[in-house]
Motif scaffolding. Structure first.
Motif, PDB file in Angstrom:
ATOM      1  N   GLU A 169      38.449  45.940  43.992  1.00  0.00           N
ATOM      2  CA  GLU A 169      38.052  45.835  42.604  1.00  0.00           C
ATOM      3  C   GLU A 169      37.745  47.163  41.923  1.00  0.00           C
ATOM      4  N   ARG A 170      37.317  48.014  42.645  1.00  0.00           N
ATOM      5  CA  ARG A 170      37.032  49.352  42.190  1.00  0.00           C
ATOM      6  C   ARG A 170      38.618  50.127  41.758  1.00  0.00           C
ATOM      7  N   GLU A 205      39.542  51.122  38.062  1.00  0.00           N
ATOM      8  CA  GLU A 205      40.208  52.577  37.832  1.00  0.00           C
ATOM      9  C   GLU A 205      41.632  52.749  37.067  1.00  0.00           C
ATOM     10  N   GLY A 264      26.529  44.322  40.165  1.00  0.00           N
ATOM     11  CA  GLY A 264      26.369  45.009  41.125  1.00  0.00           C
ATOM     12  C   GLY A 264      27.586  45.886  41.709  1.00  0.00           C
ATOM     13  N   ARG A 265      27.595  46.177  42.683  1.00  0.00           N
ATOM     14  CA  ARG A 265      29.001  47.124  43.303  1.00  0.00           C
ATOM     15  C   ARG A 265      30.270  46.400  43.246  1.00  0.00           C
ATOM     16  N   LEU A 266      31.144  47.120  42.950  1.00  0.00           N
ATOM     17  CA  LEU A 266      32.598  46.681  43.123  1.00  0.00           C
ATOM     18  C   LEU A 266      32.947  46.979  44.651  1.00  0.00           C
ATOM     19  N   ASP A 267      33.939  46.114  45.127  1.00  0.00           N
ATOM     20  CA  ASP A 267      34.326  46.492  46.563  1.00  0.00           C
ATOM     21  C   ASP A 267      35.805  47.409  46.298  1.00  0.00           C
ATOM     22  N   LYS A 285      31.114  41.933  36.674  1.00  0.00           N
ATOM     23  CA  LYS A 285      30.417  41.822  38.211  1.00  0.00           C
ATOM     24  C   LYS A 285      29.299  42.574  38.241  1.00  0.00           C
TER      25      LYS A 285
END
Length: 193
Positions: A167-168, A172, A161-164, A159
């Motif tokens: 998703e993070r 992890e 950009g940033r993960l929500d 993905k």
């Protein structure tokens, strides 16, 4: 019990004369030099020295058998280390194939990890624990730190950009996934002896 003779490691070329000088200066009166063969045609010499007896032919034959056994064990060890290193590189390439940025990251991590281990080697607290073999292993195995990314879905792993938050949380999990993969590999290797 006699203390082992400690020869100082040096980058200078060792000649038979200089080795014999060291042996004589330490009270050895007889020595036998036998070739220790290793993979790829590389050679080493195994030296046996005695302070109080000369070597008879039956001694030399016995020592040749010892050297042949050690040579065989050494060769098997080198082959096994090469197999393990190849497997690790293959797993690292698998992780790299999922995320091209991971490939460069894995190379950097291997180099950085080896540099840190090499520096720690000079700290008296770690000198006995961190050997050149240990540093080599750190270099070879550091790329495994991200192997768990193979278990992360592409829509999260790749993905932009940033993960929500969800998703993070999934991302992890990659250290746990990697740990499980490596535990299974270790169990299979242990089962094979």
């Amino acid at each position: 019990m006699n203390e082992p003779l400690a020869l100082t490691l040096s980058t200078k070329r060792i000649t038979q004369d200089s080795l014999e000088e060291v042996l004589v200066s330490n009270g050895f009166s007889a020595s036998v030099y036998l070739p220790l063969l290793s993979q790829g045609g590389n050679r080493a010499i195994m030296t046996f020295a005695s302070k109080n007896q000369s070597y008879q032919q039956e001694h030399v034959e016995f020592l040749k058998n010892i050297v042949a056994t050690i040579s065989h064990i050494l060769e098997r060890t080198v082959v096994m280390e090469n197999l393990v290193a190849s497997a690790v590189q293959g797993l690292a390439k698998l992780a790299e194939s999922r995320d091209t940025e991971t490939g460069d990251h894995l190379v950097r991590m291997a180099l950085y990890s080896a540099l840190v281990a090499e520096e720690l080697r000079h700290d008296p607290q770690y000198t006995a624990k961190i050997t050149p073999a240990y540093v080599r292993d750190v270099y070879h195995f550091a790329p495994m730190h991200d192997i768990g990314k193979v278990g992360i879905p592409d829509d999260i792993l790749l993905k932009p950009g940033r993960l929500d938050v969800d998703e993070r949380k999934q991302m992890e999990l990659h250290p746990s996934i990697g740990g499980e993969v490596l535990r299974r590999c270790e169990a299979q290797m242990a089962a094979l002896g």
